[in-house]
Motif scaffolding. Structure first.
Motif, PDB file in Angstrom:
ATOM      1  N   LEU A  98      -7.603   8.664   0.665  1.00  0.00           N
ATOM      2  CA  LEU A  98      -9.082   8.024   0.666  1.00  0.00           C
ATOM      3  C   LEU A  98     -10.066   8.487  -0.173  1.00  0.00           C
ATOM      4  O   LEU A  98      -9.947   9.481  -1.921  1.00  0.00           O
ATOM      5  N   ILE A  99     -11.629   8.117  -0.928  1.00  0.00           N
ATOM      6  CA  ILE A  99     -12.428   7.402  -1.686  1.00  0.00           C
ATOM      7  C   ILE A  99     -13.051   8.265  -1.623  1.00  0.00           C
ATOM      8  O   ILE A  99     -13.608   7.786  -1.122  1.00  0.00           O
ATOM      9  N   ALA A 100     -14.286   9.203  -2.759  1.00  0.00           N
ATOM     10  CA  ALA A 100     -15.154   9.303  -2.896  1.00  0.00           C
ATOM     11  C   ALA A 100     -16.289   8.595  -4.033  1.00  0.00           C
ATOM     12  O   ALA A 100     -15.242   8.242  -5.788  1.00  0.00           O
ATOM     13  N   ASP A 101     -16.938   7.673  -3.516  1.00  0.00           N
ATOM     14  CA  ASP A 101     -17.451   7.245  -5.060  1.00  0.00           C
ATOM     15  C   ASP A 101     -16.472   5.951  -4.902  1.00  0.00           C
ATOM     16  O   ASP A 101     -15.999   5.383  -4.369  1.00  0.00           O
ATOM     17  N   SER A 102     -15.995   6.115  -5.864  1.00  0.00           N
ATOM     18  CA  SER A 102     -14.939   5.287  -6.457  1.00  0.00           C
ATOM     19  C   SER A 102     -14.185   5.861  -6.776  1.00  0.00           C
ATOM     20  O   SER A 102     -13.226   5.566  -8.170  1.00  0.00           O
ATOM     21  N   VAL A 103     -13.621   7.229  -6.620  1.00  0.00           N
ATOM     22  CA  VAL A 103     -12.912   7.725  -6.952  1.00  0.00           C
ATOM     23  C   VAL A 103     -11.415   7.877  -5.486  1.00  0.00           C
ATOM     24  O   VAL A 103     -11.660   8.661  -4.777  1.00  0.00           O
ATOM     25  N   VAL A 104     -10.433   7.781  -6.006  1.00  0.00           N
ATOM     26  CA  VAL A 104      -9.638   8.465  -4.555  1.00  0.00           C
ATOM     27  C   VAL A 104      -9.339  10.238  -5.560  1.00  0.00           C
ATOM     28  O   VAL A 104      -8.422  10.503  -5.677  1.00  0.00           O
ATOM     29  N   VAL A 105      -9.254  10.753  -3.734  1.00  0.00           N
ATOM     30  CA  VAL A 105      -8.643  11.827  -3.513  1.00  0.00           C
ATOM     31  C   VAL A 105      -7.608  12.114  -2.471  1.00  0.00           C
ATOM     32  O   VAL A 105      -6.990  13.608  -2.782  1.00  0.00           O
ATOM     33  N   ALA A 106      -7.600  11.562  -2.046  1.00  0.00           N
ATOM     34  CA  ALA A 106      -6.306  11.754  -1.044  1.00  0.00           C
ATOM     35  C   ALA A 106      -5.857  10.631  -1.118  1.00  0.00           C
ATOM     36  O   ALA A 106      -5.957   9.420  -0.909  1.00  0.00           O
ATOM     37  N   GLU A 107      -3.681  10.463  -1.052  1.00  0.00           N
ATOM     38  CA  GLU A 107      -3.938   9.135  -0.653  1.00  0.00           C
ATOM     39  C   GLU A 107      -2.139   9.296   0.296  1.00  0.00           C
ATOM     40  O   GLU A 107      -1.785  10.432  -0.377  1.00  0.00           O
ATOM     41  N   ARG A 108      -1.709   8.162   0.449  1.00  0.00           N
ATOM     42  CA  ARG A 108      -0.301   8.331   1.173  1.00  0.00           C
ATOM     43  C   ARG A 108       0.147   7.218   1.178  1.00  0.00           C
ATOM     44  O   ARG A 108      -0.626   6.324   1.362  1.00  0.00           O
ATOM     45  N   THR A 109       1.761   7.467   0.927  1.00  0.00           N
ATOM     46  CA  THR A 109       2.556   6.281   0.797  1.00  0.00           C
ATOM     47  C   THR A 109       3.283   6.474   1.717  1.00  0.00           C
ATOM     48  O   THR A 109       3.864   6.824   2.124  1.00  0.00           O
ATOM     49  N   LEU A 110       3.590   4.812   2.586  1.00  0.00           N
ATOM     50  CA  LEU A 110       5.043   5.279   3.948  1.00  0.00           C
ATOM     51  C   LEU A 110       5.969   4.559   3.485  1.00  0.00           C
ATOM     52  O   LEU A 110       5.376   2.643   4.099  1.00  0.00           O
ATOM     53  N   LEU A 111       6.852   4.688   3.264  1.00  0.00           N
ATOM     54  CA  LEU A 111       8.216   4.070   2.661  1.00  0.00           C
ATOM     55  C   LEU A 111       8.692   4.112   4.444  1.00  0.00           C
ATOM     56  O   LEU A 111       9.004   5.048   4.904  1.00  0.00           O
ATOM     57  N   PRO A 112       9.715   2.837   4.138  1.00  0.00           N
ATOM     58  CA  PRO A 112      10.428   2.870   4.841  1.00  0.00           C
ATOM     59  C   PRO A 112      12.105   3.975   5.008  1.00  0.00           C
ATOM     60  O   PRO A 112      12.033   4.754   3.717  1.00  0.00           O
ATOM     61  N   ASP A 113      12.632   3.951   5.955  1.00  0.00           N
ATOM     62  CA  ASP A 113      12.691   5.304   5.986  1.00  0.00           C
ATOM     63  C   ASP A 113      14.767   5.007   6.068  1.00  0.00           C
ATOM     64  O   ASP A 113      14.470   4.566   5.271  1.00  0.00           O
ATOM     65  N   ASP A 114      15.376   6.229   5.744  1.00  0.00           N
ATOM     66  CA  ASP A 114      16.513   6.082   5.194  1.00  0.00           C
ATOM     67  C   ASP A 114      17.845   5.027   5.526  1.00  0.00           C
ATOM     68  O   ASP A 114      18.316   3.952   5.350  1.00  0.00           O
ATOM     69  N   ALA A 115      17.128   4.541   6.756  1.00  0.00           N
ATOM     70  CA  ALA A 115      18.021   3.375   7.363  1.00  0.00           C
ATOM     71  C   ALA A 115      17.582   1.671   6.930  1.00  0.00           C
ATOM     72  O   ALA A 115      17.953   1.094   7.504  1.00  0.00           O
ATOM     73  N   GLY A 116      16.541   2.420   6.088  1.00  0.00           N
ATOM     74  CA  GLY A 116      15.322   0.634   5.420  1.00  0.00           C
ATOM     75  C   GLY A 116      14.246   0.507   6.584  1.00  0.00           C
ATOM     76  O   GLY A 116      13.778  -0.852   6.367  1.00  0.00           O
TER      77      GLY A 116
END
Length: 242
Positions: free
Chosen positions: A33-51
């Protein structure tokens, strides 16, 4: 006025323009989520423990969007645009991210913009990259890699300076030997990085200048056919779609 209210005000007291960015070219998807040109929130979705990644089926993408909006108390009417990584990359993950992005743009009544996922690998790298020339790489399967030349200016602005190509391991080795000043960036490369939605922030102006896509007809740039389609066409001796 509270701190939160102050943060939500623009230059002349108007509502701040929020951009919602999604990226799904690899098994490591992301939302920002970006306000103007600044990231104000982000999430990275990684693979689970089984890959195993669930991004391709969209099981985590929409919850990540909801978390980012809730974290900053942003309402749907405050979203000005959607930006989606356009690939190339994983067929299934791109297809789902693209569908979610189109659905959000339709539901919010805003424009949809697209940007190369190879460019987002560079612009979203952490820590930010030094100025120089980079060859951005993503897995194209079948022993090949998607590749694009990206230049990073002294101020940090990243620009894709060449077309996307598909390189074999041999061709990549030749290119690396021929252009020794160019650094390789991508998952498992000299600079280990994945494309990330936060990379939209520093290049947002250029994305907006490129104009929105046609919401009805736009599809990600998959780079090549899905493996299932390749197998079907090989088995039947004809194209799946004429």
């Amino acid at each position: 006025m509270t701190k939160r209210e102050g943060e939500r005000k623009g230059g002349k007291g108007g509502a701040r323009s929020y951009t919602l960015a999604l990226e799904g070219a690899t098994y490591e998807g992301s939302v920002a989520l970006i306000a103007d040109s600044v990231v104000v929130a982000e999430r990275t979705l990684l693979p689970d423990d089984a890959g195993i990644s669930r991004i391709g089926r969209g099981e985590r993408l929409m919850p990540a969007v909801a978390e980012c909006l809730a974290e900053c108390d942003v309402k749907r009417g405050e979203i000005a645009r959607i930006v989606c990584g356009a690939g190339p990359g994983s067929f299934t993950s791109l297809r789902v991210a693209g569908s979610v992005a189109k659905g959000l743009a339709t539901g919010y009544g805003v424009k949809l913009y697209s940007v190369s996922s190879l460019l987002l690998t560079v612009s979203g790298a952490r820590p930010p990259l030094e100025a120089g020339e980079y060859l951005s790489l993503l897995d194209a399967m079948r022993g090949e890699l998607f590749a694009a030349r990206v230049s990073v200016q002294p101020g940090g602005l990243a620009t894709q300076t060449g077309p996307t190509a598909v390189l074999s391991a041999e061709q990549l080795a030749e290119a690396a030997h021929r252009e020794r000043g160019v650094r390789l960036i991508g998952p498992g490369q000299q600079v280990d990085a994945h494309p990330h939605a936060r990379g939209v922030a520093p290049i947002l102006d250029s994305i907006k200048e490129s104009g929105p896509v046609d919401l009805a007809s736009w599809e990600p740039e998959y780079g090549r056919l899905a493996e299932a389609q390749v197998r079907w066409e090989a088995a039947h001796g004809r194209p799946l779609v004429r």
